[in-house]
Design a protein around this motif. Sequence first.
Motif: not given
Length: 431
Positions: A294-307, A310-315, A323-330
């Motif tokens: 499994x790999x997980x990448x998260x993307x969110x604003x540094x302010x955390x409480x606004x904006x 995104x979470x990207x998971x590979x299993x 760990x980059x998403x190339x062809x999402x299945x979901x």
Amino acid sequence: MSRFLNKNRPPVYCPGCTHEKITKGLDKALTDLNLPADKTVIVSDIGCSGLFDTFFNTHALHGIHGRALTYATGLKLAAPDLNVIVTMGDGGLIIGGAHVLAACRRNLDMTLIILNNFNFGMTGGQYSVTTPTEAVVGSEFLNQAEIPLDICTIAQSAGATYVDRCSGYDADLSGKICKAIEHHGFSIIETLGICTGRYTKKNPLTPASLDQMIKKFPEPSGRIEKNQRPEYGDRYRELAKEKTIFPEAATIEKKIHLGNYQHQEVVILGSAGMRIVTAGDIVGHAGLCAGMNVSIKNDHNVTVLRGPSVSEIIISPDKIDYPGIESPSVVLALSDEGVQRRNKIFASLKPDTFVFKEKKVSIPQTPGKVVEIDFRKLKIKKQDWAMASLGVMAKKEKAVNKEMLIHALKFCFNENRYLTAMETIEKTFNA
């Protein structure tokens, strides 16, 4: 005869540069102290002072500008028996100013020699943090708008246990360096010098004027009695020995045996406050419970409480090299903000990609297979949408099944949170 200077790489400075005298002073100090060369390391960064590590037959580490003390700290903590000496110019002093203050506070046993020639000599003679206000330098009038920094006074205030200042022409230069090295704790010795290549072309400076300059400064006393305390490395190791209980590393055993499980890529698109990262962790743990990689990448604003969030998971049953998403299945589309953050992926989705969206969320046109649910109608709170969407995934057996999800929830949550999460998930199972 010098014992430490590298005969194959003799010092090469501009004619009249004080750095050469300081190089020879350091060599004499190392010789007088009879330090073993294989237990001595010189750490430097960028600038003319950064040449020091090439001129000595010792260990050396040459790093980026202003960061020499960070490398030196790691070396000394990893190998306490090393004699660690850091050389730094007035340029590195200001670029790495926070590291200097941290070193003063820690009191780790190493010596910092600051070669202060009042300008960025190597890059054109621009003003530095120690340039006198009245000096004429290569950066126009900027130094006239500031006052020069007195590093010795600052070092004392920051907790340094040994501080000294002298001219690079001082007759007892090597002796002063010896005392700094012998001190058991963090020691700073600032040497004032002449940059003949840049600074003195427009600013007359002589050994005598350096002496006059030193007299105007508050006199450092060498050993700063009010700051004396245990050396950081000694104290660190003492405290570490008292530590007998350590948190155990989390281990996730394989609980579920799957058949022909295929590589899966899951993208969760939401907003701050929707627990997107938590949902991503649960999906990842679901994969681990089934013995997958499994790999997980998260993307969110540094302010955390606004904006967007995104979470990207590979299993995958195979090792994951990228760990980059190339062809999402979901793809789980739970907010317009999240969708906008990754809106380009929708056009490239495959026809068999499972796209779940909350009813009121808009998504770009996509060849993926779209399913929508009205969470509001199911009376599911917005902060629970991500958890509810995992129930949709498990019900459709997309990337995870219900058994995998339950194991993951039990691993990640205590009993109360697990029961609450299951109440939310059951709403989507029964929808």
